[in-house]
Motif scaffolding. Sequence first.
Motif, PDB file in Angstrom:
ATOM      1  N   ARG A  86       0.876  -1.174   0.000  1.00 17.14           N
ATOM      2  CA  ARG A  86       0.000   0.000   0.000  1.00 17.14           C
ATOM      3  C   ARG A  86       0.905   1.213   0.000  1.00 17.14           C
ATOM      4  O   ARG A  86       1.681   1.421   0.917  1.00 17.14           O
ATOM      5  CB  ARG A  86      -0.909   0.002   1.217  1.00 17.14           C
ATOM      6  CG  ARG A  86      -1.955  -1.082   1.217  1.00 17.14           C
ATOM      7  CD  ARG A  86      -3.066  -0.835   0.231  1.00 17.14           C
ATOM      8  NE  ARG A  86      -3.872   0.302   0.599  1.00 17.14           N
ATOM      9  CZ  ARG A  86      -4.719   0.922  -0.207  1.00 17.14           C
ATOM     10  NH1 ARG A  86      -4.870   0.507  -1.434  1.00 17.14           N
ATOM     11  NH2 ARG A  86      -5.404   1.963   0.202  1.00 17.14           N
ATOM     12  N   LYS A  87       0.835   2.024  -1.066  1.00 13.65           N
ATOM     13  CA  LYS A  87       1.720   3.172  -1.200  1.00 13.65           C
ATOM     14  C   LYS A  87       0.927   4.333  -1.803  1.00 13.65           C
ATOM     15  O   LYS A  87       0.368   4.193  -2.893  1.00 13.65           O
ATOM     16  CB  LYS A  87       2.901   2.800  -2.101  1.00 13.65           C
ATOM     17  CG  LYS A  87       3.988   3.835  -2.174  1.00 13.65           C
ATOM     18  CD  LYS A  87       5.137   3.295  -3.009  1.00 13.65           C
ATOM     19  CE  LYS A  87       6.229   4.337  -3.133  1.00 13.65           C
ATOM     20  NZ  LYS A  87       7.320   3.908  -3.988  1.00 13.65           N
ATOM     21  N   GLN A  88       0.882   5.438  -1.093  1.00 14.26           N
ATOM     22  CA  GLN A  88       0.178   6.641  -1.540  1.00 14.26           C
ATOM     23  C   GLN A  88      -1.239   6.310  -1.998  1.00 14.26           C
ATOM     24  O   GLN A  88      -1.678   6.679  -3.080  1.00 14.26           O
ATOM     25  CB  GLN A  88       0.964   7.339  -2.653  1.00 14.26           C
ATOM     26  CG  GLN A  88       2.315   7.826  -2.190  1.00 14.26           C
ATOM     27  CD  GLN A  88       3.171   8.352  -3.333  1.00 14.26           C
ATOM     28  OE1 GLN A  88       2.871   8.151  -4.503  1.00 14.26           O
ATOM     29  NE2 GLN A  88       4.238   9.037  -2.969  1.00 14.26           N
ATOM     30  N   GLN A  89      -1.969   5.577  -1.145  1.00 15.06           N
ATOM     31  CA  GLN A  89      -3.351   5.164  -1.379  1.00 15.06           C
ATOM     32  C   GLN A  89      -3.512   4.316  -2.644  1.00 15.06           C
ATOM     33  O   GLN A  89      -4.565   4.281  -3.246  1.00 15.06           O
ATOM     34  CB  GLN A  89      -4.276   6.388  -1.431  1.00 15.06           C
ATOM     35  CG  GLN A  89      -4.281   7.137  -0.125  1.00 15.06           C
ATOM     36  CD  GLN A  89      -5.153   8.377  -0.175  1.00 15.06           C
ATOM     37  OE1 GLN A  89      -5.481   8.877  -1.246  1.00 15.06           O
ATOM     38  NE2 GLN A  89      -5.536   8.856   0.995  1.00 15.06           N
ATOM     39  N   ARG A  90      -2.458   3.644  -3.036  1.00 22.60           N
ATOM     40  CA  ARG A  90      -2.504   2.711  -4.151  1.00 22.60           C
ATOM     41  C   ARG A  90      -2.158   1.317  -3.647  1.00 22.60           C
ATOM     42  O   ARG A  90      -1.417   1.168  -2.691  1.00 22.60           O
ATOM     43  CB  ARG A  90      -1.477   3.089  -5.224  1.00 22.60           C
ATOM     44  CG  ARG A  90      -1.767   4.345  -5.962  1.00 22.60           C
ATOM     45  CD  ARG A  90      -0.563   4.683  -6.794  1.00 22.60           C
ATOM     46  NE  ARG A  90      -0.912   5.294  -8.055  1.00 22.60           N
ATOM     47  CZ  ARG A  90      -0.062   5.515  -9.037  1.00 22.60           C
ATOM     48  NH1 ARG A  90       1.197   5.148  -8.910  1.00 22.60           N
ATOM     49  NH2 ARG A  90      -0.445   6.085 -10.152  1.00 22.60           N
ATOM     50  N   SER A  91      -2.666   0.326  -4.343  1.00 20.10           N
ATOM     51  CA  SER A  91      -2.306  -1.061  -4.061  1.00 20.10           C
ATOM     52  C   SER A  91      -1.410  -1.540  -5.191  1.00 20.10           C
ATOM     53  O   SER A  91      -1.829  -1.583  -6.341  1.00 20.10           O
ATOM     54  CB  SER A  91      -3.560  -1.934  -3.990  1.00 20.10           C
ATOM     55  OG  SER A  91      -4.369  -1.520  -2.919  1.00 20.10           O
ATOM     56  N   ILE A  92      -0.173  -1.881  -4.873  1.00 19.92           N
ATOM     57  CA  ILE A  92       0.807  -2.294  -5.881  1.00 19.92           C
ATOM     58  C   ILE A  92       1.184  -3.753  -5.638  1.00 19.92           C
ATOM     59  O   ILE A  92       1.614  -4.119  -4.550  1.00 19.92           O
ATOM     60  CB  ILE A  92       2.061  -1.397  -5.831  1.00 19.92           C
ATOM     61  CG1 ILE A  92       1.671   0.068  -6.053  1.00 19.92           C
ATOM     62  CG2 ILE A  92       3.082  -1.851  -6.865  1.00 19.92           C
ATOM     63  CD1 ILE A  92       2.792   1.045  -5.824  1.00 19.92           C
ATOM     64  N   VAL A  93       1.012  -4.576  -6.665  1.00 21.45           N
ATOM     65  CA  VAL A  93       1.319  -6.001  -6.553  1.00 21.45           C
ATOM     66  C   VAL A  93       2.778  -6.252  -6.909  1.00 21.45           C
ATOM     67  O   VAL A  93       3.276  -5.725  -7.903  1.00 21.45           O
ATOM     68  CB  VAL A  93       0.415  -6.832  -7.497  1.00 21.45           C
ATOM     69  CG1 VAL A  93       0.746  -8.317  -7.391  1.00 21.45           C
ATOM     70  CG2 VAL A  93      -1.054  -6.601  -7.170  1.00 21.45           C
ATOM     71  N   HIS A  94       3.462  -7.013  -6.073  1.00 16.54           N
ATOM     72  CA  HIS A  94       4.829  -7.424  -6.376  1.00 16.54           C
ATOM     73  C   HIS A  94       4.986  -8.885  -5.947  1.00 16.54           C
ATOM     74  O   HIS A  94       4.076  -9.463  -5.352  1.00 16.54           O
ATOM     75  CB  HIS A  94       5.854  -6.525  -5.672  1.00 16.54           C
ATOM     76  CG  HIS A  94       5.900  -6.732  -4.199  1.00 16.54           C
ATOM     77  ND1 HIS A  94       4.915  -6.302  -3.349  1.00 16.54           N
ATOM     78  CD2 HIS A  94       6.805  -7.357  -3.413  1.00 16.54           C
ATOM     79  CE1 HIS A  94       5.206  -6.641  -2.103  1.00 16.54           C
ATOM     80  NE2 HIS A  94       6.345  -7.282  -2.111  1.00 16.54           N
ATOM     81  N   THR A  95       6.121  -9.507  -6.283  1.00 17.45           N
ATOM     82  CA  THR A  95       6.345 -10.901  -5.903  1.00 17.45           C
ATOM     83  C   THR A  95       7.544 -11.015  -4.970  1.00 17.45           C
ATOM     84  O   THR A  95       8.489 -10.243  -5.051  1.00 17.45           O
ATOM     85  CB  THR A  95       6.583 -11.802  -7.138  1.00 17.45           C
ATOM     86  OG1 THR A  95       7.700 -11.307  -7.868  1.00 17.45           O
ATOM     87  CG2 THR A  95       5.356 -11.849  -8.031  1.00 17.45           C
TER      88      THR A  95
END
Length: 198
Positions: A42-51
């Motif tokens: 969760r970064k700057q009200q975004r959801s970022i998918v990583h592995t």
Amino acid sequence: MRWYLIKTWAGREEALAEELKNVLPYGLYHECFTIYHERIWRKQQRSIVHTELLFPGCVFLTCEEGAEYLNIIKRNYLAAERDKYTNPAIFPLMQEDAKFLEAISGKDHLVRLSYVDKDEQGRICRLSEPLKLCQGQIKRIQYKKRFAMVHHRLWGENLVMVLGIVLKEDTGPMFLTKDVGKDVECRENDLEETGVAF
């Protein structure tokens, strides 16, 4: 197909998998791989998918059943690791361990995000795979940090696995996937492609 677990130092998993692919005779093994899992930042009200690696220090190898295969693998493993270790840490996995790992990670050896839906009281009312396969072993869900802690016994050890989850509010233009260093927008109807089933 028999699964083997090869233990190494954390951070050396991919290098060892590549070395083994180079030294093992052609046709001796089926696959040599590591298992990853998807997580959400969760970064700057975004959801970022990583592995991330699901099992640090672990490389998996599949080959035909038979003691002669294991002996050849051990010899080649020793050749690849001769300057680093004195004894090869290679263990055959129980069938139920291999089936579980195959069920949660699939053919691409990646544990996808699981969709979790909550009711108004905050209780889980819907859960998708792969987390659904571990339903009775979920010890805690951190909604804010987007993960579930699962206790599961693998290769004779009681392990705690951290599996990524996605919530309904993660859909839409603020839901991004990390794809080789670039962010890609992902809308609600794209969630099927990330392994999340509603």
